[in-house]
Design an enzyme around this catalytic site. Structure first.
Site, PDB file in Angstrom:
ATOM      1  N   HIS A   1       0.812  -1.221   0.000  1.00 43.38           N
ATOM      2  CA  HIS A   1       0.000   0.000   0.000  1.00 43.38           C
ATOM      3  C   HIS A   1       0.846   1.272   0.000  1.00 43.38           C
ATOM      4  O   HIS A   1       0.329   2.359  -0.254  1.00 43.38           O
ATOM      5  CB  HIS A   1      -1.002  -0.013   1.167  1.00 43.38           C
TER       6      HIS A   1
ATOM      7  N   GLY B   1       3.317   6.812   7.917  1.00 40.86           N
ATOM      8  CA  GLY B   1       4.699   6.941   7.483  1.00 40.86           C
ATOM      9  C   GLY B   1       5.567   5.795   7.962  1.00 40.86           C
ATOM     10  O   GLY B   1       6.611   5.500   7.380  1.00 40.86           O
ATOM     11  N   ASN B   2       5.146   5.116   9.045  1.00 37.17           N
ATOM     12  CA  ASN B   2       5.883   3.951   9.549  1.00 37.17           C
ATOM     13  C   ASN B   2       5.680   2.717   8.671  1.00 37.17           C
ATOM     14  O   ASN B   2       6.481   1.765   8.725  1.00 37.17           O
ATOM     15  CB  ASN B   2       5.434   3.593  10.968  1.00 37.17           C
ATOM     16  N   SER B   3       4.620   2.707   7.891  1.00 36.84           N
ATOM     17  CA  SER B   3       4.297   1.530   7.081  1.00 36.84           C
ATOM     18  C   SER B   3       5.481   1.109   6.224  1.00 36.84           C
ATOM     19  O   SER B   3       6.075   1.931   5.517  1.00 36.84           O
ATOM     20  CB  SER B   3       3.097   1.815   6.177  1.00 36.84           C
TER      21      SER B   3
ATOM     22  N   ASP C   1       0.175  -7.577   1.470  1.00 39.37           N
ATOM     23  CA  ASP C   1       0.555  -6.173   1.612  1.00 39.37           C
ATOM     24  C   ASP C   1       2.080  -6.012   1.664  1.00 39.37           C
ATOM     25  O   ASP C   1       2.604  -5.248   2.480  1.00 39.37           O
ATOM     26  CB  ASP C   1      -0.078  -5.555   2.856  1.00 39.37           C
TER      27      ASP C   1
END
Length: 280
Positions: free
Chosen positions: A130, A233-235, A160
């Site tokens: 994503h 933003g950590n994704s 993902d």
């Protein structure tokens, strides 16, 4: 006449005994309520007295300090986070994309921020699907400040996960860990480009293992739930154990009124075969 006088003396004696009894009871009660030693806490490096372990300055046992050998558990220190963060942080990257967004007024591009972790010195980077899905362009900024355009090697929407590649070599990379060794209560660190403000680290513990979460109709399985703060933003960034090994790829956070500390990472044992399959 004599009987009346005797009755008065008996009454006087009984009243006197009652008063003495009340005064004595009050003194005993007050003594039981009052502390029998000063409750002191000694700060390490700043001793208050030369008393032995577990003792107050007057020699009495201090109930606020645990003494080994008397049935109490020893105090367990917090883990040493800085060396772990220093080891892993150079392998974590900031991913910036231009996403194609469609609306009733047409299509336009919108910047977005995510994270990734270098898993190979030749420029392969693991991240979330994503983070790069529908991206028109992708830029990767390394910990040392260098920026590279990135290409998508492969993506897997069901898990993902995605792999990016940049044209660079001899890069610092993070080793994979064995997520099957995780237990609830283990310390972990989430490292990533939180809020697009640069690479940062946050600590927490493993809350639950083998969790399933449904996101937009797609169920992610084998997740690690953690209390480590996971922000936008950590994704795509790593969730590492205290050995500095990647035990998960941060992916999901539940955001709703009344929910707190419910972040999820794709376990390394689920992510690694998918990532290696995408690289081919």
């Amino acid at each position: 006449m004599i009987n009346l006088q005797m009755a008065k003396w008996v009454k006087y004696i009984l009243i006197t005994l009652a008063i003495v009894s009340l005064v004595s009871g009050a003194f005993v009660g007050a003594s039981m309520l009052a502390p029998t030693w000063p409750l002191t806490i000694t700060t390490p490096g700043h001793p208050e007295s030369s008393s032995g372990p577990g003792q107050a300055s007057n020699g009495a046992l201090n109930p606020l300090k645990q003494v080994q050998g008397q049935g109490e558990s020893p105090v367990v220190p917090l883990p040493d986070f800085p060396p772990v963060i220093a080891k892993v942080m150079p392998s974590v990257v900031a991913v910036t994309t231009e996403m194609v967004v469609s609306s009733r007024f047409g299509q336009y591009t919108q910047p977005a921020a995510g994270s990734g972790v270098i898993i190979d010195p030749n420029g392969y980077i693991a991240t979330n699907n994503h983070v790069v899905e529908d991206a028109r362009s992708i830029q990767v900024q390394l910990y040392d400040g260098r920026t590279f355009p990135a290409t998508i090697v492969g993506t897997d929407a069901l898990t993902d996960l995605a792999v990016l590649k940049i044209d660079a070599t001899d890069l610092p990379y993070a080793p994979w860990g064995d997520s099957s060794q995780l237990r609830p209560g283990n310390w972990v660190i989430a490292i990533g480009n939180a809020l697009g403000e640069g690479i940062s680290a946050s600590e927490g513990i493993v809350s639950r293992l083998d969790v399933s979460v449904t996101v937009e109709g797609n169920t992610l399985r084998g997740l690690v739930q953690t209390t480590a703060p996971i922000n936008p933003g950590n994704s795509g960034g790593p969730l590492v154990n205290m050995a500095g090994e990647v035990t998960g790829i941060t992916s999901v956070k539940i955001v709703a009124l009344g929910f707190e500390g419910m972040g999820y990472a794709i376990s390394s044992n689920s992510a690694r075969p998918v990532i290696e399959g995408l690289i081919g």
